[in-house]
Design a protein around this motif. Structure first.
Motif, PDB file in Angstrom:
ATOM      1  N   VAL A  76       1.449  11.684 -10.291  1.00  0.00           N
ATOM      2  CA  VAL A  76       0.672  12.927 -10.417  1.00  0.00           C
ATOM      3  C   VAL A  76       1.605  14.116 -10.563  1.00  0.00           C
ATOM      4  O   VAL A  76       1.371  15.017 -11.383  1.00  0.00           O
ATOM      5  N   TRP A  77       2.672  14.116  -9.778  1.00  0.00           N
ATOM      6  CA  TRP A  77       3.655  15.208  -9.881  1.00  0.00           C
ATOM      7  C   TRP A  77       4.256  15.264 -11.283  1.00  0.00           C
ATOM      8  O   TRP A  77       4.318  16.345 -11.899  1.00  0.00           O
ATOM      9  N   ILE A  78       4.689  14.132 -11.809  1.00  0.00           N
ATOM     10  CA  ILE A  78       5.336  14.109 -13.123  1.00  0.00           C
ATOM     11  C   ILE A  78       4.372  14.525 -14.222  1.00  0.00           C
ATOM     12  O   ILE A  78       4.703  15.341 -15.086  1.00  0.00           O
ATOM     13  N   VAL A  79       3.158  13.979 -14.188  1.00  0.00           N
ATOM     14  CA  VAL A  79       2.178  14.290 -15.224  1.00  0.00           C
ATOM     15  C   VAL A  79       1.807  15.769 -15.202  1.00  0.00           C
ATOM     16  O   VAL A  79       1.494  16.362 -16.247  1.00  0.00           O
ATOM     17  N   SER A  80       1.866  16.398 -14.043  1.00  0.00           N
ATOM     18  CA  SER A  80       1.474  17.807 -13.931  1.00  0.00           C
ATOM     19  C   SER A  80       2.615  18.777 -14.217  1.00  0.00           C
ATOM     20  O   SER A  80       2.393  19.995 -14.240  1.00  0.00           O
ATOM     21  N   ILE A  81       3.815  18.279 -14.452  1.00  0.00           N
ATOM     22  CA  ILE A  81       4.978  19.153 -14.636  1.00  0.00           C
ATOM     23  C   ILE A  81       4.783  20.206 -15.727  1.00  0.00           C
ATOM     24  O   ILE A  81       5.059  21.393 -15.502  1.00  0.00           O
ATOM     25  N   PRO A  82       4.327  19.846 -16.942  1.00  0.00           N
ATOM     26  CA  PRO A  82       4.223  20.865 -17.995  1.00  0.00           C
ATOM     27  C   PRO A  82       3.244  21.982 -17.680  1.00  0.00           C
ATOM     28  O   PRO A  82       3.346  23.087 -18.229  1.00  0.00           O
ATOM     29  N   PHE A  83       2.289  21.710 -16.783  1.00  0.00           N
ATOM     30  CA  PHE A  83       1.189  22.652 -16.568  1.00  0.00           C
ATOM     31  C   PHE A  83       1.479  23.676 -15.467  1.00  0.00           C
ATOM     32  O   PHE A  83       0.851  24.732 -15.413  1.00  0.00           O
ATOM     33  N   LYS A  84       2.404  23.342 -14.572  1.00  0.00           N
ATOM     34  CA  LYS A  84       2.802  24.269 -13.493  1.00  0.00           C
ATOM     35  C   LYS A  84       1.587  24.822 -12.737  1.00  0.00           C
ATOM     36  O   LYS A  84       1.578  25.978 -12.312  1.00  0.00           O
ATOM     37  N   GLY A 104      13.049  -0.059  -3.493  1.00  0.00           N
ATOM     38  CA  GLY A 104      12.243  -0.865  -4.399  1.00  0.00           C
ATOM     39  C   GLY A 104      10.801  -0.436  -4.518  1.00  0.00           C
ATOM     40  O   GLY A 104       9.940  -1.235  -4.886  1.00  0.00           O
ATOM     41  N   PHE A 105      10.499   0.847  -4.242  1.00  0.00           N
ATOM     42  CA  PHE A 105       9.120   1.320  -4.304  1.00  0.00           C
ATOM     43  C   PHE A 105       8.618   1.463  -5.742  1.00  0.00           C
ATOM     44  O   PHE A 105       7.414   1.404  -5.987  1.00  0.00           O
ATOM     45  N   PHE A 106       9.498   1.686  -6.674  1.00  0.00           N
ATOM     46  CA  PHE A 106       9.093   1.886  -8.062  1.00  0.00           C
ATOM     47  C   PHE A 106      10.255   1.529  -8.977  1.00  0.00           C
ATOM     48  O   PHE A 106      11.386   1.308  -8.514  1.00  0.00           O
ATOM     49  N   SER A 107       9.982   1.486 -10.277  1.00  0.00           N
ATOM     50  CA  SER A 107      11.013   1.180 -11.268  1.00  0.00           C
ATOM     51  C   SER A 107      11.221   2.380 -12.187  1.00  0.00           C
ATOM     52  O   SER A 107      10.405   3.306 -12.224  1.00  0.00           O
ATOM     53  N   MET A 158       0.821  -1.199   0.000  1.00  0.00           N
ATOM     54  CA  MET A 158       0.000   0.000   0.000  1.00  0.00           C
ATOM     55  C   MET A 158       0.862   1.258   0.000  1.00  0.00           C
ATOM     56  O   MET A 158       0.561   2.232  -0.693  1.00  0.00           O
ATOM     57  N   GLN A 159       1.949   1.239   0.765  1.00  0.00           N
ATOM     58  CA  GLN A 159       2.867   2.381   0.792  1.00  0.00           C
ATOM     59  C   GLN A 159       3.446   2.647  -0.585  1.00  0.00           C
ATOM     60  O   GLN A 159       3.576   3.805  -1.010  1.00  0.00           O
ATOM     61  N   LYS A 160       3.814   1.573  -1.280  1.00  0.00           N
ATOM     62  CA  LYS A 160       4.365   1.725  -2.626  1.00  0.00           C
ATOM     63  C   LYS A 160       3.340   2.326  -3.566  1.00  0.00           C
ATOM     64  O   LYS A 160       3.664   3.221  -4.362  1.00  0.00           O
ATOM     65  N   ARG A 161       2.110   1.860  -3.488  1.00  0.00           N
ATOM     66  CA  ARG A 161       1.057   2.378  -4.371  1.00  0.00           C
ATOM     67  C   ARG A 161       0.805   3.855  -4.128  1.00  0.00           C
ATOM     68  O   ARG A 161       0.609   4.634  -5.066  1.00  0.00           O
ATOM     69  N   ILE A 162       0.790   4.232  -2.864  1.00  0.00           N
ATOM     70  CA  ILE A 162       0.567   5.641  -2.530  1.00  0.00           C
ATOM     71  C   ILE A 162       1.687   6.495  -3.109  1.00  0.00           C
ATOM     72  O   ILE A 162       1.440   7.537  -3.727  1.00  0.00           O
ATOM     73  N   VAL A 174       4.467  14.732  -2.038  1.00  0.00           N
ATOM     74  CA  VAL A 174       5.603  13.811  -2.168  1.00  0.00           C
ATOM     75  C   VAL A 174       6.604  14.053  -1.039  1.00  0.00           C
ATOM     76  O   VAL A 174       7.090  13.107  -0.397  1.00  0.00           O
ATOM     77  N   ILE A 175       6.892  15.311  -0.789  1.00  0.00           N
ATOM     78  CA  ILE A 175       7.825  15.664   0.282  1.00  0.00           C
ATOM     79  C   ILE A 175       7.248  15.282   1.644  1.00  0.00           C
ATOM     80  O   ILE A 175       7.953  14.730   2.503  1.00  0.00           O
TER      81      ILE A 175
END
Length: 420
Positions: free
Chosen positions: A34-42, A131-134, A23-27, A53-54
């Motif tokens: 969400v952070w990465i996908v929103s980068i272009p939009f600022k 090992g939370f993500f690849s 569950m921690q990994k999924r969160i 994330v922080i």
């Protein structure tokens, strides 16, 4: 009976801990995606997601007190860490020496350089080593951000296509300026090129798809950066290409040239913008660069402070609001932090590119960033630029962090389970 009972309890605890870990990994994957996908939009989503994330990182550290990955990851990238620390120190010193020239957000920009980029890099390295993500999940999220932005450009074309016919406007998508769209779409093109080694068909389709939006953003810096990145990719990989690869690339180049010729003939806006590129029209950059150089000579050691360009003596911003920055990475570093800041920044860049040399695909993206920042954007304040650079640097060092996970796996598990 007691032994069996003890075994049952241990198994139950183990399964509970595995469930919590999953569950921690999924969160975390959700938050970082969400952070990465929103980068272009600022937009607000970008601001909130990076904060979450922080916050997630701080809560996780407080709960499990697993500091071993931080220490070991630091040992894996000592030189760039020293470089980033010295860069931040040079920024602070420059600000302290020039309070009268600082903008309202000078200290904010300085602080965010630490929080949004340096700290996020540390967080990515930390959770990757656990090992939370690849890397694949990060790369997919990056392309998702490009695709989502391109959909907003498609919506603009469907509802108000006039920007395609005006070389001074161009496509903007949901962003406020054509250069902002050009930055992300240009990077998307270079990223798609870098995919060629592993996913040839997908790579070429994405290059054509993203190139369309990049072209009609009329961002010449994106054009040049993507072209240089593509040429470098072919040169650096040419010996490794099979005969089949070379045939595919040759046919693709013919198709691309044919499509560009059609666009050149059918769209006067593209022709006009391309002609200004060939003619060397700098859009007042020569004037900006000359002005910046003279200001650098006045404060050569520590510069004028971060984001001070608008407040400098005789600032060219009074001539035109578009002339609000140096439009050149080298001049920006020198004018804001002086020779001292430039030396430590150069040291950091060299450290990063030394690592990028080990992976041609990532090196191509590094070249793209290096070229595009010679003409547009701020290496201190442009959020989307710095966020993507943060991801690039993480990917460059990710294999070292992954090796940490395997070497220290028992220690990490012991620390985490012992804290539950």
């Amino acid at each position: 009976f007691l032994l069996n009972r003890s075994s049952d309890l241990n198994l139950g605890n183990f399964l509970d801990s595995m469930g919590k870990n999953s569950m921690q990994k999924r969160i975390f994957i959700f938050l970082i995606s969400v952070w990465i996908v929103s980068i272009p939009f600022k937009n607000a989503v970008y601001q909130i997601s990076v904060s979450l994330v922080i916050l997630y990182f701080l809560i996780y550290i407080a709960m499990y007190r697993n500091f071993a990955p931080l220490r070991i990851n630091l040992q894996k990238c000592v030189l760039p860490t020293v470089g980033f620390v010295l860069m931040i120190i040079s920024m602070v010193i420059s600000n302290l020496l020039n309070p009268e020239f600082l903008a309202d957000k000078s200290w904010h920009v300085t602080a965010m350089f630490v929080v949004r980029y340096t700290l996020v890099f540390i967080i990515l390295a930390y959770f990757y080593s656990l090992g939370f993500f690849s890397k694949k999940e990060i790369i997919l999220a990056v392309f998702a951000s490009f695709l989502l932005l391109s959909f907003t450009a498609i919506f603009q074309i469907c509802t108000n296509p006039s920007g395609m016919f005006n070389p001074r406007v161009g496509l903007t998508g949901s962003l406020g300026h054509h250069n902002a769209l050009g930055l992300s779409m240009g990077l998307a093109v270079s990223s798609a090129i870098a995919l060629f080694s592993c996913c040839k068909k997908i790579s070429l389709v994405l290059v054509l798809y993203f190139a369309f939006f990049m072209i009609f953003s009329f961002s010449r810096s994106a054009w040049v950066a993507s072209f240089v990145a593509g040429v470098c990719f072919i040169i650096l990989n040419f010996k490794n290409f099979t005969i089949s690869d070379k045939k595919i690339l040759f046919l693709f180049m013919l198709v691309l040239i044919a499509l560009l010729a059609v666009l050149f003939i059918e769209f006067d806006s593209f022709k006009e913008r391309f002609d200004t590129l060939l003619a060397g029209d700098s859009s007042n950059r020569y004037l900006i660069w000359d002005y910046s150089w003279h200001r650098i000579l006045e404060h050569p050691i520590f510069g004028w402070g971060i984001d001070s360009f608008r407040n400098l003596p005789g600032s060219v911003v009074h001539i035109s609001e578009d002339m609000n920055s140096t439009h050149n990475m080298i001049l920006e570093i020198l004018i804001y932090t002086g020779i001292v800041g430039f030396i430590v920044s150069l040291f950091t860049i060299v450290c990063i590119f030394t690592r990028l040399l080990k992976n041609v695909a990532l090196l191509v993206l590094g070249i793209h960033f290096l070229v595009v920042t010679q003409f547009d954007f701020s290496v201190y304040a442009t959020k989307e630029l710095l966020s993507y650079i943060t991801i690039l640097v993480f990917l460059a060092y990710a294999d070292d962090f992954k090796s940490v996970k395997f070497k220290e796996k028992s220690q990490f598990s012991k620390d985490a389970i012992g804290s539950m």
